[in-house]
Design an enzyme around this catalytic site. Structure first.
Site, short mmCIF file in Angstrom:
data_model
loop_
_atom_site.label_atom_id
_atom_site.label_comp_id
_atom_site.label_asym_id
_atom_site.label_seq_id
_atom_site.Cartn_x
_atom_site.Cartn_y
_atom_site.Cartn_z
CE LYS A 1 39.06 41.31 31.09
NZ LYS A 1 40.31 41.03 31.63
CE1 TYR B 1 35.93 40.45 34.55
CE2 TYR B 1 33.78 41.17 32.84
CZ TYR B 1 35.12 40.12 33.37
OH TYR B 1 35.62 39.34 32.14
#
Length: 373
Positions: free
Chosen positions: A159, A155
């Site tokens: 990002k 994650y």
């Protein structure tokens, strides 16, 4: 700025819905296209029933379908890209997270170039800045510090790389000869009505005699209300389209916080739910260093078992670090460049969130009553 149109990805999500609700209040917006992979029936109905003169077009499609994205972007003035897979526990396969969060963003940027969309706003996360250690202390951090997450977890990595792609795309030549202008917003931990994270915590607490399990008692965070994050996206949209403001916004990223007091995640959960009788867990919890090394041990076990069994630890080092450190950021740069000021006060945000939790408590009571009859 006469008649313009906007595409919102992840429009069925917690933040996406709030952005759409604010967008349709813009007088000169002719059309908003709401895109998600699948819309819940109640969300679809909500969009159809919006009281607005703006045309609302509901699109169901995959962000990994480049051809579909190009069609969705045709004739659009601004793309607001909120779609993402959020997973800090590693439950979702790494390649899925990288595909949606990174490849999906690259696909969308390319679709903007091909369809000559001049403005692109990306919903990033404070997670791209760290924290890299639970010992790290950042109070009222700012953009000039150039902090960067070093976590390899899917994650934060996806990002971070997606945000880099968005910032790097600023200034790209569009197919019609125009120029693509981009910026990224990094919200703090987002709370508010319909928050999926708060929802899960509250339902677990209601099944556990009203006791809230710890979400990070050692932290100092500055949570941000969902309505204020949505408002920052509207201001970024206006800013990138304004010839006077746009040059100072292009290629920039902004931390988005509000006037919610700095507090631990546990204190936030308690503050918005105590009115309904929920309370914090008073049982013993291990010290932070012990918690961190326990997470390391569980990750090692998971790694060793992987060839024969897919063991998913209940927490990992990234989550322990993120949930238990001192990590807060100022919104001064967004205030300066975007004219951002929180639309909702802390008192309003707290009350709205608390009332929603109250409705969950009532539903839970109703469910219990039904079962006992």
């Amino acid at each position: 700025m006469p008649g313009w149109s906007c595409l919102v990805t992840g429009a069925g999500g917690f933040l996406g819905q709030r952005i759409v609700h604010l967008l349709v209040q813009e007088k000169d917006l002719e059309e908003v296209r709401v895109l998600d992979k699948v819309f819940r029936p109640e969300t679809r109905e909500e969009f159809f029933n919006l009281q607005t003169k703006t045309k609302v077009t509901v699109l169901e499609g995959d962000i990994l379908d480049a051809q579909y994205l190009r069609r969705a972007c045709q004739g659009i003035s601004v793309v607001i890209h909120t779609a993402a897979v959020i997973d800090v526990l590693g439950f979702i396969p790494r390649h899925t997270i990288l595909d949606v969060n990174l490849k999906g963003t690259q696909n969308l940027l390319e679709a903007c170039v091909q369809a000559s969309v001049p403005a692109f706003i990306y919903t990033s996360s404070f997670d791209v800045a760290g924290p890299n250690s639970y010992k790290e202390i950042v109070l009222n951090g700012h953009e000039e510090e150039q902090r960067e997450s070093t976590w390899p977890d899917a994650y934060p990595y996806s990002k971070k790389m997606a945000e880099k792609a968005v910032i790097a795309a600023n200034g790209r030549r569009l197919k019609d000869g125009g120029t693509l202008h981009t910026c990224a917003l990094r919200p703090m931990y987002i709370y508010g009505e319909k928050s999926p994270f708060i929802y899960v915590r509250m339902i677990k607490a209601l099944k556990n005699n009203g006791i809230l399990k710890s979400a990070g008692k050692f932290s100092t965070a500055n949570p941000v209300y969902v309505g204020n994050v949505a408002w920052a996206h509207i201001l970024a949209t206006k800013g990138l389209r304004d010839p006077k403001k746009s040059p100072s916004i292009q290629g920039q990223f902004y931390y988005i916080s509000d006037d919610t007091p700095h507090q631990s995640y546990d204190d936030l959960n308690y503050t918005v739910s105590k009115k309904w009788g929920l309370r914090l867990d008073s049982s013993w919890s291990p010290p932070l260093p012990m918690l961190y090394w326990l997470a390391f041990l569980l990750e090692t076990v998971s790694f060793l078992l992987r060839p024969i069994y897919n063991y998913r630890p209940p927490f990992n080092r990234h989550l322990v670090t993120m949930s238990n450190c001192v990590f807060t950021f100022s919104y001064k740069k967004a205030q300066r460049d975007l004219g951002y000021k929180p639309l909702f006060s802390w008192e309003e945000a707290r009350e709205k969130t608390s009332q929603w939790i109250g409705s969950l408590v009532e539903q839970h009571k109703g469910t219990l009553n039904t079962k006992s009859q």
